[in-house]
Every structure is written in structure tokens, then in C-alpha cells.
Enzyme design. Sequence first.
Site, PDB file in Angstrom:
ATOM      1  N   ASP A  67     -12.144   0.875  16.417  1.00 16.12           N
ATOM      2  CA  ASP A  67     -12.674   2.165  15.968  1.00 16.12           C
ATOM      3  C   ASP A  67     -11.993   2.660  14.700  1.00 16.12           C
ATOM      4  O   ASP A  67     -10.995   2.103  14.242  1.00 16.12           O
ATOM      5  CB  ASP A  67     -12.557   3.209  17.093  1.00 16.12           C
ATOM      6  CG  ASP A  67     -11.191   3.200  17.771  1.00 16.12           C
ATOM      7  OD1 ASP A  67     -10.236   2.646  17.191  1.00 16.12           O
ATOM      8  OD2 ASP A  67     -11.074   3.744  18.874  1.00 16.12           O
ATOM      9  N   ASN A 136      -9.107  10.874  29.175  1.00 15.77           N
ATOM     10  CA  ASN A 136     -10.350  11.109  29.919  1.00 15.77           C
ATOM     11  C   ASN A 136     -11.035   9.794  30.298  1.00 15.77           C
ATOM     12  O   ASN A 136     -12.187   9.788  30.694  1.00 15.77           O
ATOM     13  CB  ASN A 136     -11.300  11.998  29.106  1.00 15.77           C
ATOM     14  CG  ASN A 136     -11.620  11.396  27.744  1.00 15.77           C
ATOM     15  OD1 ASN A 136     -11.301  10.239  27.469  1.00 15.77           O
ATOM     16  ND2 ASN A 136     -12.258  12.188  26.888  1.00 15.77           N
ATOM     17  N   HIS A 138     -11.504   7.223  28.176  1.00 16.81           N
ATOM     18  CA  HIS A 138     -12.230   6.549  27.094  1.00 16.81           C
ATOM     19  C   HIS A 138     -11.568   5.239  26.697  1.00 16.81           C
ATOM     20  O   HIS A 138     -10.361   5.053  26.853  1.00 16.81           O
ATOM     21  CB  HIS A 138     -12.468   7.474  25.889  1.00 16.81           C
ATOM     22  CG  HIS A 138     -11.293   7.790  25.027  1.00 16.81           C
ATOM     23  ND1 HIS A 138     -10.982   9.077  24.637  1.00 16.81           N
ATOM     24  CD2 HIS A 138     -10.361   7.006  24.440  1.00 16.81           C
ATOM     25  CE1 HIS A 138      -9.921   9.053  23.847  1.00 16.81           C
ATOM     26  NE2 HIS A 138      -9.521   7.818  23.720  1.00 16.81           N
ATOM     27  N   GLU A 143     -16.509   7.827  24.626  1.00 18.73           N
ATOM     28  CA  GLU A 143     -16.152   9.010  25.404  1.00 18.73           C
ATOM     29  C   GLU A 143     -17.007   9.104  26.676  1.00 18.73           C
ATOM     30  O   GLU A 143     -18.129   8.586  26.718  1.00 18.73           O
ATOM     31  CB  GLU A 143     -16.390  10.259  24.548  1.00 18.73           C
ATOM     32  CG  GLU A 143     -15.496  10.365  23.313  1.00 18.73           C
ATOM     33  CD  GLU A 143     -14.108  10.910  23.619  1.00 18.73           C
ATOM     34  OE1 GLU A 143     -13.552  10.614  24.695  1.00 18.73           O
ATOM     35  OE2 GLU A 143     -13.567  11.638  22.754  1.00 18.73           O
TER      36      GLU A 143
END
Length: 242
Positions: A67, A136, A138, A143
Site C-alpha cells: 500500500d 481494527n 485491517h 479496512e
Amino acid sequence: MNVHVFDSNEKLNEAGAGILIGTVQTKPRAVLGLATGSTPIGIYEEVVKEFKRGLVSFRKASTYNLDEYVGLPAGHPESYLEYMKHHLFDHIDLPAESAHIPDGSAADPEEECKRYDAMLADAGHIDLQLLGLGHNGHIGFNEPDHALNSATHVVKLREQTRAANARFFGSLEEVPTHAITMGVGAILKAKTILLVVRGADKAEIVHRALTGPIATEVPASLLQTHPSLVVLLDAEAGRLFR
Ligand code: GLP
């Protein structure tokens, strides 16, 4: 799934670097999927150390990063390209043209996603995909959502993710709002996935991701379906696996 919990960070780093180096030693033309964040830094340090000892060469290997932030100016110290140069690329013999990372400053980010996927398709599958884990759940910047994207795509970062990454920037406002991330398709197509997680604040999410229901609301839970998943945890992150 192979879960290892380490008492020392040193041992974890050696194990992670050993897997990465072993992949390239066995297959010099290996395609490596690389990750950023604080988690892999110690592993990259160890890889550089072993490279300097002459134990491995990356001359024929190629790398694809997961990313990149959208909109940071070229050379911004917090861009993932600069991170990779600083922690790995500047210290090993990987040819510059063999290191791939989405271009977050591309004029048309959607086109850039297509370009990145075309390069990934040309490369075939990734031999070893290194992954960290977001608070979370990810992976990369995939996400939690009611559905996940298989292809490389532009993602709006969750506030929790921006807040977690604000520690690298001067303030929360400076953290980009969007990123380009490889989708779960390319990640799950990797021959082997190496998930590395550190810290007490991730003990619950890593346990939930690897032992709870498979749900796109916890993207890392999809890793349970992978036939060759290796998980390296420090003692704090691995608390619930003991
Ligand atoms: C970041 C990255 C992920 C990384 C995760 C955890 O936002 N996009 O690739 O795995 O969040 O980061 P850290 O290792 O710093 O906790």
C-alpha cells in the site's frame, strides 16, 4: 495455520527474517510482497544484517508493496516508498526497477490501481507475502467493511487507522485521508503468508481474526482460509494463544 509466540523480539525478528531470506535463497527470482508500519522494522533490520554478511542476494528478486498513502508529495518522509528505502531498499542489492510500490502521487489514482494490478498479474503470484495487522483487523489498508475488494483500489482510511498512524506525522490533520492498497485477492493468492503482530493492544484482534468467525468486518479473518499461513507473535500479542 502455524502460530508461533516468541518471548523475545530478537527471536521473532530472526524467525521472520529467516523465512524471508530462505524464500530468496531457495528461489532467487522470488516475488516478495512487503509491508510497512512499525511491525516489520526489526525483521528488515535483520535481513539487512544477513545481507551484509553475504548470506543472501536480492539481485534477481522482485518486491511489491501492499500500500501507499494518496497525495503525499514525492520524497515525503512518511510515504511508504521512503520508509522502504530507509529500512530496506537502500541497504540491499535489489535493483531499483524490481521494487514496486503503488504511486500515491499519481494524477489518476484509479488508473494507478489498474497499472499496479497489471504488474502483479505479470509477476504471477507472490511467493511470500509479509503482513502486519491494523487495530481494527485491517491488512494492507483493506479496512473492515460489509464487502472487500479483491483488486488494488483506493480506500478512504478509517479514523481509527488515521489516529493510529498519526504518531508518525506531526498531527492527525497531516495523515492522508486516502490510500491505495492491494486488494485481498492478490494477498490471498500468495503462496505463503507471513503475518507478524506485536503488542498487547493487538492481542484481542489477532486472536479474533485467527480463531473467530470469518467476516469482512475483520479483514484479517480471511487469512484463516489460506493453506500456508505462518503467524509470528510477540509474547504480548500472543497472550491469548498460550
Ligand atoms: C498500517 C499499514 C499496514 C500495517 C498496519 C499496522 O496502517 N497500512 O500495512 O500492517 O497499519 O501498523 P503497525 O505495524 O505500525 O502497527
